[in-house]
Design an enzyme around this catalytic site. Structure first.
Site, PDB file in Angstrom:
ATOM      1  N   CYS A 198     -61.890   8.523   4.179  1.00  0.00           N
ATOM      2  CA  CYS A 198     -60.997   7.954   5.187  1.00  0.00           C
ATOM      3  C   CYS A 198     -59.630   8.649   5.136  1.00  0.00           C
ATOM      4  CB  CYS A 198     -60.814   6.458   4.963  1.00  0.00           C
ATOM      5  SG  CYS A 198     -59.642   5.738   6.129  1.00  0.00           S
TER       6      CYS A 198
ATOM      7  N   LYS B  89     -25.419 -14.018  -6.186  1.00  0.00           N
ATOM      8  CA  LYS B  89     -26.246 -12.816  -6.293  1.00  0.00           C
ATOM      9  C   LYS B  89     -25.677 -11.808  -5.300  1.00  0.00           C
ATOM     10  CE  LYS B  89     -30.897 -11.030  -6.663  1.00  0.00           C
ATOM     11  NZ  LYS B  89     -30.692  -9.838  -5.866  1.00  0.00           N
TER      12      LYS B  89
ATOM     13  N   GLU C  11     -24.062 -17.955 -10.790  1.00  0.00           N
ATOM     14  CA  GLU C  11     -23.309 -16.834 -10.220  1.00  0.00           C
ATOM     15  C   GLU C  11     -23.832 -16.475  -8.841  1.00  0.00           C
ATOM     16  OE1 GLU C  11     -23.958 -13.677 -13.041  1.00  0.00           O
ATOM     17  OE2 GLU C  11     -23.442 -14.955 -14.741  1.00  0.00           O
TER      18      GLU C  11
ATOM     19  N   GLU D 126     -22.398  -5.026 -10.270  1.00  0.00           N
ATOM     20  CA  GLU D 126     -22.835  -4.655  -8.934  1.00  0.00           C
ATOM     21  C   GLU D 126     -21.706  -3.950  -8.191  1.00  0.00           C
ATOM     22  OE1 GLU D 126     -25.939  -5.708  -8.461  1.00  0.00           O
ATOM     23  OE2 GLU D 126     -26.335  -5.767  -6.311  1.00  0.00           O
TER      24      GLU D 126
ATOM     25  N   SER E 247     -34.591  -6.457 -13.785  1.00  0.00           N
ATOM     26  CA  SER E 247     -34.334  -7.152 -12.536  1.00  0.00           C
ATOM     27  C   SER E 247     -34.655  -8.625 -12.750  1.00  0.00           C
ATOM     28  CB  SER E 247     -35.144  -6.549 -11.407  1.00  0.00           C
ATOM     29  OG  SER E 247     -36.488  -6.504 -11.766  1.00  0.00           O
TER      30      SER E 247
ATOM     31  N   CYS F   6     -61.569  -0.800   4.325  1.00  0.00           N
ATOM     32  CA  CYS F   6     -62.303   0.285   4.954  1.00  0.00           C
ATOM     33  C   CYS F   6     -63.284   0.815   3.919  1.00  0.00           C
ATOM     34  CB  CYS F   6     -61.328   1.382   5.362  1.00  0.00           C
ATOM     35  SG  CYS F   6     -62.144   2.924   5.685  1.00  0.00           S
TER      36      CYS F   6
ATOM     37  N   ASP G 277     -25.042  -8.622  -3.124  1.00  0.00           N
ATOM     38  CA  ASP G 277     -26.017  -7.775  -2.455  1.00  0.00           C
ATOM     39  C   ASP G 277     -25.492  -6.343  -2.409  1.00  0.00           C
ATOM     40  OD1 ASP G 277     -27.916  -8.164   0.621  1.00  0.00           O
ATOM     41  OD2 ASP G 277     -28.396  -7.320  -1.321  1.00  0.00           O
TER      42      ASP G 277
ATOM     43  N   TYR H 155     -21.314  -8.459 -14.365  1.00  0.00           N
ATOM     44  CA  TYR H 155     -22.095  -9.677 -14.573  1.00  0.00           C
ATOM     45  C   TYR H 155     -22.948  -9.726 -15.826  1.00  0.00           C
ATOM     46  CZ  TYR H 155     -25.684  -7.034 -12.009  1.00  0.00           C
ATOM     47  OH  TYR H 155     -26.565  -6.088 -11.585  1.00  0.00           O
TER      48      TYR H 155
ATOM     49  N   CYS I  21     -62.992   0.813  10.846  1.00  0.00           N
ATOM     50  CA  CYS I  21     -61.697   1.382  10.511  1.00  0.00           C
ATOM     51  C   CYS I  21     -61.166   2.163  11.715  1.00  0.00           C
ATOM     52  CB  CYS I  21     -61.846   2.305   9.297  1.00  0.00           C
ATOM     53  SG  CYS I  21     -60.368   3.289   8.959  1.00  0.00           S
TER      54      CYS I  21
ATOM     55  N   CYS J 211     -61.142   6.165  10.433  1.00  0.00           N
ATOM     56  CA  CYS J 211     -62.341   6.968  10.124  1.00  0.00           C
ATOM     57  C   CYS J 211     -63.610   6.357  10.694  1.00  0.00           C
ATOM     58  CB  CYS J 211     -62.467   7.175   8.619  1.00  0.00           C
ATOM     59  SG  CYS J 211     -63.014   5.709   7.725  1.00  0.00           S
TER      60      CYS J 211
ATOM     61  N   ASP K 259       0.796  -1.224   0.000  1.00  0.00           N
ATOM     62  CA  ASP K 259       0.000   0.000   0.000  1.00  0.00           C
ATOM     63  C   ASP K 259       0.832   1.279   0.000  1.00  0.00           C
ATOM     64  OD1 ASP K 259      -2.198  -1.530  -0.041  1.00  0.00           O
ATOM     65  OD2 ASP K 259      -2.884  -1.053   1.995  1.00  0.00           O
ATOM     66  N   VAL K 260       1.909   1.264   0.808  1.00  0.00           N
ATOM     67  CA  VAL K 260       2.721   2.495   0.888  1.00  0.00           C
ATOM     68  C   VAL K 260       3.323   2.848  -0.464  1.00  0.00           C
ATOM     69  CG1 VAL K 260       3.312   2.602   3.334  1.00  0.00           C
ATOM     70  CG2 VAL K 260       4.584   1.067   1.806  1.00  0.00           C
TER      71      VAL K 260
ATOM     72  N   ARG L 228     -29.370   2.090 -11.695  1.00  0.00           N
ATOM     73  CA  ARG L 228     -30.479   1.513 -12.430  1.00  0.00           C
ATOM     74  C   ARG L 228     -31.672   2.454 -12.470  1.00  0.00           C
ATOM     75  NH1 ARG L 228     -33.028  -4.214 -11.046  1.00  0.00           N
ATOM     76  NH2 ARG L 228     -33.916  -3.159  -9.270  1.00  0.00           N
TER      77      ARG L 228
ATOM     78  N   LYS M 156     -32.990 -17.338  -4.065  1.00  0.00           N
ATOM     79  CA  LYS M 156     -32.645 -16.646  -2.834  1.00  0.00           C
ATOM     80  C   LYS M 156     -32.389 -17.624  -1.695  1.00  0.00           C
ATOM     81  CE  LYS M 156     -33.301 -12.406  -2.749  1.00  0.00           C
ATOM     82  NZ  LYS M 156     -34.397 -11.552  -3.068  1.00  0.00           N
TER      83      LYS M 156
ATOM     84  N   LYS N 277     -28.402 -18.181 -15.136  1.00  0.00           N
ATOM     85  CA  LYS N 277     -28.701 -17.545 -16.421  1.00  0.00           C
ATOM     86  C   LYS N 277     -28.472 -18.562 -17.528  1.00  0.00           C
ATOM     87  CE  LYS N 277     -26.829 -13.198 -14.749  1.00  0.00           C
ATOM     88  NZ  LYS N 277     -25.651 -12.313 -14.754  1.00  0.00           N
TER      89      LYS N 277
ATOM     90  N   TYR O  28       2.087   1.962  -3.371  1.00  0.00           N
ATOM     91  CA  TYR O  28       0.975   2.395  -4.215  1.00  0.00           C
ATOM     92  C   TYR O  28       0.707   3.884  -3.959  1.00  0.00           C
ATOM     93  CZ  TYR O  28      -3.748   2.475  -6.237  1.00  0.00           C
ATOM     94  OH  TYR O  28      -4.849   2.770  -6.987  1.00  0.00           O
ATOM     95  N   ASP O  29       0.616   4.249  -2.692  1.00  0.00           N
ATOM     96  CA  ASP O  29       0.343   5.642  -2.327  1.00  0.00           C
ATOM     97  C   ASP O  29       1.435   6.574  -2.834  1.00  0.00           C
ATOM     98  OD1 ASP O  29      -1.178   4.827   0.893  1.00  0.00           O
ATOM     99  OD2 ASP O  29      -1.974   4.872  -1.144  1.00  0.00           O
TER     100      ASP O  29
HETATM  101  S1  IVH Z   1     -28.113 -10.150 -13.820  1.00  0.00           S
HETATM  102  C1  IVH Z   1     -31.342  -9.315 -16.733  1.00  0.00           C
HETATM  103  N1  IVH Z   1     -26.405 -11.191 -12.139  1.00  0.00           N
HETATM  104  O1  IVH Z   1     -29.867  -8.559  -8.720  1.00  0.00           O
HETATM  105  C2  IVH Z   1     -30.596  -9.647 -15.497  1.00  0.00           C
HETATM  106  N2  IVH Z   1     -27.881  -9.528 -11.319  1.00  0.00           N
HETATM  107  O2  IVH Z   1     -32.978  -8.546  -9.267  1.00  0.00           O
HETATM  108  C3  IVH Z   1     -29.887  -8.505 -14.887  1.00  0.00           C
HETATM  109  N3  IVH Z   1     -27.555  -8.968  -8.971  1.00  0.00           N
HETATM  110  O3  IVH Z   1     -30.537  -5.528 -10.240  1.00  0.00           O
HETATM  111  C4  IVH Z   1     -29.217  -8.809 -13.646  1.00  0.00           C
HETATM  112  N4  IVH Z   1     -25.888 -10.333  -8.614  1.00  0.00           N
HETATM  113  O4  IVH Z   1     -28.450  -5.672  -8.842  1.00  0.00           O
HETATM  114  C5  IVH Z   1     -27.404 -10.322 -12.300  1.00  0.00           C
HETATM  115  N5  IVH Z   1     -24.800 -12.197 -10.802  1.00  0.00           N
HETATM  116  C6  IVH Z   1     -25.806 -11.316 -10.954  1.00  0.00           C
HETATM  117  C7  IVH Z   1     -26.256 -10.489  -9.894  1.00  0.00           C
HETATM  118  C8  IVH Z   1     -27.316  -9.615 -10.117  1.00  0.00           C
HETATM  119  C9  IVH Z   1     -26.678  -9.407  -8.080  1.00  0.00           C
HETATM  120  C10 IVH Z   1     -28.607  -7.966  -8.681  1.00  0.00           C
HETATM  121  C11 IVH Z   1     -28.640  -6.819  -9.615  1.00  0.00           C
HETATM  122  C12 IVH Z   1     -30.027  -6.793 -10.180  1.00  0.00           C
HETATM  123  C13 IVH Z   1     -30.783  -7.643  -9.227  1.00  0.00           C
HETATM  124  C14 IVH Z   1     -31.863  -8.384  -9.975  1.00  0.00           C
END
Ligand code: IVH
Length: 787
Positions: free
Chosen positions: A437, A120, A118, A178, A87, A431, A122, A230, A413, A416, A38-39, A141, A319, A295, A41-42
């Site tokens: 209301c 997912k 892949e 991401e 999404s 309601c 977060d 991705y 309700c 109201c 790091d040093v 997005r 998930k 995919k 690099y800096d």
């Molecule tokens: S592909 C058409 N690949 O999940 C597909 N998305 O609900 C476009 N995400 O908005 C997304 N890891 O933020 C893809 N390996 C991955 C991902 C990924 C996380 C997120 C991404 C997207 C959301 C989809």
């Protein structure tokens, strides 16, 4: 090259330093291989900064010094994505993944399709744009169509290449991925914040999102952010390899970080095996993931499968089971939503679930409470899945105290006092107060003003609650009556109520500036697109995509607000439930009144237009009859009725012998007459016929105007695989030229477009001597039409 080796020529040395620094970034972020300390690099970075300061002509857009942070921005510019950012649909069980894979097997005919599997990640989805190999723009997005330009912030993320490696990249390259905050960085950041008495980040995901939305890139530069690529964004198809996995390899060669956890797998077993392996590693990974993504690897098949709404048919997110916690129910309250739905909410003893403090959880509806048998005082398991509202999953009955009582839905309700009612066969209690209301008023105004609806800047939910509670507004139209003085007065009363009275001259000035801005924002919102406005009305089941369809096909509010549900159903993606909900909304006189009020107060829909020319192809007599949902009137029977040559006006009055002689079986005729004998149905029929006549006339005049479309009146069927575009894309192009695209070949078909491996539809077309076009002919024709 030695890091400390110096070159006399400043330009040469700057280039050398850039290469050294970016090489170090690449090795660290893409190859996972720490390059230099790091040093060191800096030190290189400081030398480059000094060099660029004394020789400004050497500073370039893709220089690593840009990563430190440019000047703060006033706000983010909007970026229209060249290609929508989508999404993913979610699967929460192996059975749901099984269904997904099965659908793909059926649609592609491949028994064991190959997937790119892949993690997912977060974090936050972003799109990066490179022109001639140089990073030029990056955007969030947003709503999928338009996002925010966060280029300056993205430049501070060292894992994002500012200049591509290699040379075989396309002139324009868009890459999606991401931005995330690694756990170690998140922990370190929070430890420091705590020590300094600063604000801690709730979790790595919020940390990433919040950091990217800083107006000052220098702040973003201090945040430990990283990136994984991705997916491709806007790219010419011919520049893409045959598979997603090959594209990922290319991305890596071009200098993008691609996770080493990305693999390919075959069929359902391969996917589930991956899911389990990643699940086992989840807690030890250096970053948060909330599932895995499958995919379909073949990009041509991806294009063929296309999308439903905002999600692709060729991918799904599997998930992980959401995190759960146990806590105690302190009370069960009723929340009244925008459409009056009464949702029971459990008030909980505060508990941490997946990094967030949870004090409320939804119980969904009365049936759910019955099913769970949950009572005040019970110990329960709550679950929080990502952004989803926490919910009560299970009651630990064995821990129930002795003195609990069974919960009952209140009769009125809580806001109201109107009666709560439940429609037949519905789980939801509502309601009955509707527009009187206050809870419904509040929620509908909050929705109306929200970002994706009328986007009234500064008018958030807290403020709207105050405006409602203090009697300044009770409907959306009231917003357009508010003056600067009203806001100032409202603020004064709210401060008084809350015991916060900053009575200084300065506070007065600040308040009036604030009020002026709000009035201006409200004024500004008066010019809206029809699509946003329809969405803003908060009609149940009308989300953004339905609002868009309504606006595109019908063109004006005036048409939509009087449209009976059978004609609403003629539009793509609008089914019976949605159509009825729209019809019901406009059937309420209070809602019609609200629309008139809005228009009187100056709301202008800036993009109203003629009905879509495409409408004509959907207005056949048989299509119309089918939409009415008359018992026994199947599409085939409707076709027979239509073939009598009578228009819908006349059909209602046809004597039964004539119907029988048109080939309709007696039971269909009897059902049709019985249906019509019902007064409510007869009224609906009349309304619908009137609307149908009007629409037919409008569609006729649009189609008959000077710009009559070349394929007007032609019915086309697409079959097989096209190499240059998907069938959906080809269909859209033909529709835009006036054609009706049908699903099956009949004598009425004008021509069939047959791609590779066309099957039974092609055979049928040959048997019926229907004209057949190959892809070359289609392309020629489209080119000739400038399409
Ligand atoms: S592909 C058409 N690949 O999940 C597909 N998305 O609900 C476009 N995400 O908005 C997304 N890891 O933020 C893809 N390996 C991955 C991902 C990924 C996380 C997120 C991404 C997207 C959301 C989809």
């Amino acid at each position: 090259m030695n890091a400390s080796e110096t070159s006399a020529d400043p330009a040469q040395r700057a280039a050398q330093l850039r290469t050294l620094i970016e090489e170090a970034n690449y090795r660290y972020h893409v190859l996972d291989d720490a390059a230099i300390p790091d040093v060191e690099y800096d030190r290189l970075m400081r030398e480059l900064e000094a060099l660029e300061a004394t020789h400004p002509e050497l500073a370039r857009l893709d220089s690593p010094t840009r990563r430190v942070g440019a000047r703060p921005a006033e706000g983010f510019a909007e970026v229209r994505h060249a290609q929508r950012m989508l999404s993913l649909a979610n699967a929460f069980s192996e059975a749901e993944v099984g269904e997904f894979v099965q659908r793909i097997v059926e649609r592609t005919g491949n028994a064991e399709p190959r997937f790119s599997v892949e993690p997912k990640f977060d974090g936050l989805a972003i799109s990066l744009r490179y022109e001639n190999g140089v990073f030029v723009q990056g955007a969030t997005r947003g709503d999928g169509e338009t996002g925010e330009d966060v280029s300056a912030n993205l430049r501070t993320i060292r894992a994002i290449p500012l200049r591509l490696r290699g040379a075989d990249w396309p002139a324009v390259l868009e890459v999606r991925g991401e931005v995330y905050m690694p756990r170690a960085g998140f922990d370190a950041y929070n430890a420091k914040a705590r020590a300094e008495g600063g604000k801690v980040l709730a979790n790595p995901r919020n940390g990433a999102a919040g950091s990217l939305r800083q107006l000052d890139p220098a702040i973003t530069a201090t945040r430990p952010l990283a990136f994984y690529a991705y997916a491709p964004g806007d790219m010419v198809e011919s520049e893409l390899p045959a598979t997603h996995s090959a594209f990922m390899t290319r991305l890596r060669d071009w200098g993008f970080p691609v996770s080493h956890l990305v693999e390919t797998a075959r069929g359902l077993d391969g996917c589930l095996d991956y899911f389990r392996r990643i699940g086992a590693q989840r807690d030890t990974l250096p970053f948060d993931i909330d599932g895995v993504v499958y995919k379909l690897d073949d990009l041509a098949l991806q294009r063929e499968l296309g999308f439903v709404g905002r999600t692709p048919r060729w991918a799904i997110a599997h998930k992980f089971p959401a995190q759960e916690q146990t806590t105690r129910v302190l009370a069960i309250d009723i929340n009244i939503g925008r459409t009056g739905a009464a949702t029971p909410i459990a008030r909980l003893e505060a508990v941490q679930v997946a990094g967030v403090v949870v004090t409320n959880a939804t119980l969904h509806n009365a049936d759910q409470i019955e099913r769970l048998d949950v009572r005040v005082g019970d110990s329960v398991i709550v679950r929080r899945a990502g952004d989803v509202i926490p919910e009560v999953m299970r009651v630990m009955h064995e821990l129930r105290p002795a003195d609990t009582v069974k919960w009952q839905m209140p009769t009125h309700c809580p806001i109201c006092r109107s009666e709560l009612v439940r429609e037949e066969k519905q789980v939801v209690w509502r309601c009955s107060g509707e527009l009187i209301c206050p809870a419904q008023q509040k929620e509908s105004i909050i929705h109306f003003a929200s970002r994706r609806a009328m986007d009234i800047d500064g008018l958030g939910s807290r403020l709207i609650e105050d405006l409602c509670d203090l009697g300044f507004v009770s409907s959306i139209a009231d917003l357009y009556r508010l003056s600067v003085a009203d806001f100032v007065e409202m603020k004064r009363r709210a401060d008084e109520r809350d015991g916060t009275t900053p009575e200084t001259v300065k506070a007065g000035k600040v308040a009036s500036k604030w009020a002026e801005n709000l009035v201006e924002a409200i004024e500004h919102s008066k010019r809206a697109t029809l699509e946003r406005f329809l969405f803003a009305l908060g009609i149940e089941h009308v989300g953004e995509s339905t609002a868009k369809v309504l606006a595109q096909w019908f063109g004006t509010l005036e048409r939509i607000r009087h449209m009976p549900w059978p004609l609403l159903k003629l539009l793509p993606d609008i089914g019976g439930e949605v159509a009825r909900s729209i019809d019901q909304f406009f059937a309420q006189s209070g809602n019609q009144q609200a629309l008139d009020d809005l228009l009187v107060r100056g709301v202008v829909l800036s993009d109203e237009h003629d009905v879509s020319a495409k409408l004509k192809s959907r207005l056949g007599v048989d299509e119309f009859l089918v939409q009415l949902e008359i018992p026994k009137l199947t599409p085939r029977r409707a076709e027979q009725l239509a073939a009598t040559g009578n228009l819908p006006d006349a059909l209602a009055g046809l004597p039964s012998q004539q119907l029988v002689s048109a080939g309709l079986p007696a039971d269909t005729v009897a059902a049709w007459l019985a249906w019509h004998a019902d007064a409510a149905n007869a009224t609906l029929y009349q309304r619908s016929v009137r609307a149908w006549n009007e629409l037919s006339e409008l569609a006729q005049s649009v189609a008959g105007s000077a710009t009559a479309l070349p394929l007007e009146g032609k019915t086309v069927v697409l079959t097989g695989t096209l190499s240059s575009m998907s069938r959906d894309q080809a269909g859209a192009k033909l529709e835009a030229l006036g054609a009706k695209v049908a699903g099956s070949v009949s004598k009425k078909t004008d021509f069939v477009v047959a791609g590779e491996a066309a099957g039974s539809k092609l055979d049928k077309a040959q048997a019926l001597a229907v004209e057949i076009w190959d892809e070359a002919k289609l392309l020629d024709y489209l080119a000739g039409q400038g399409a």
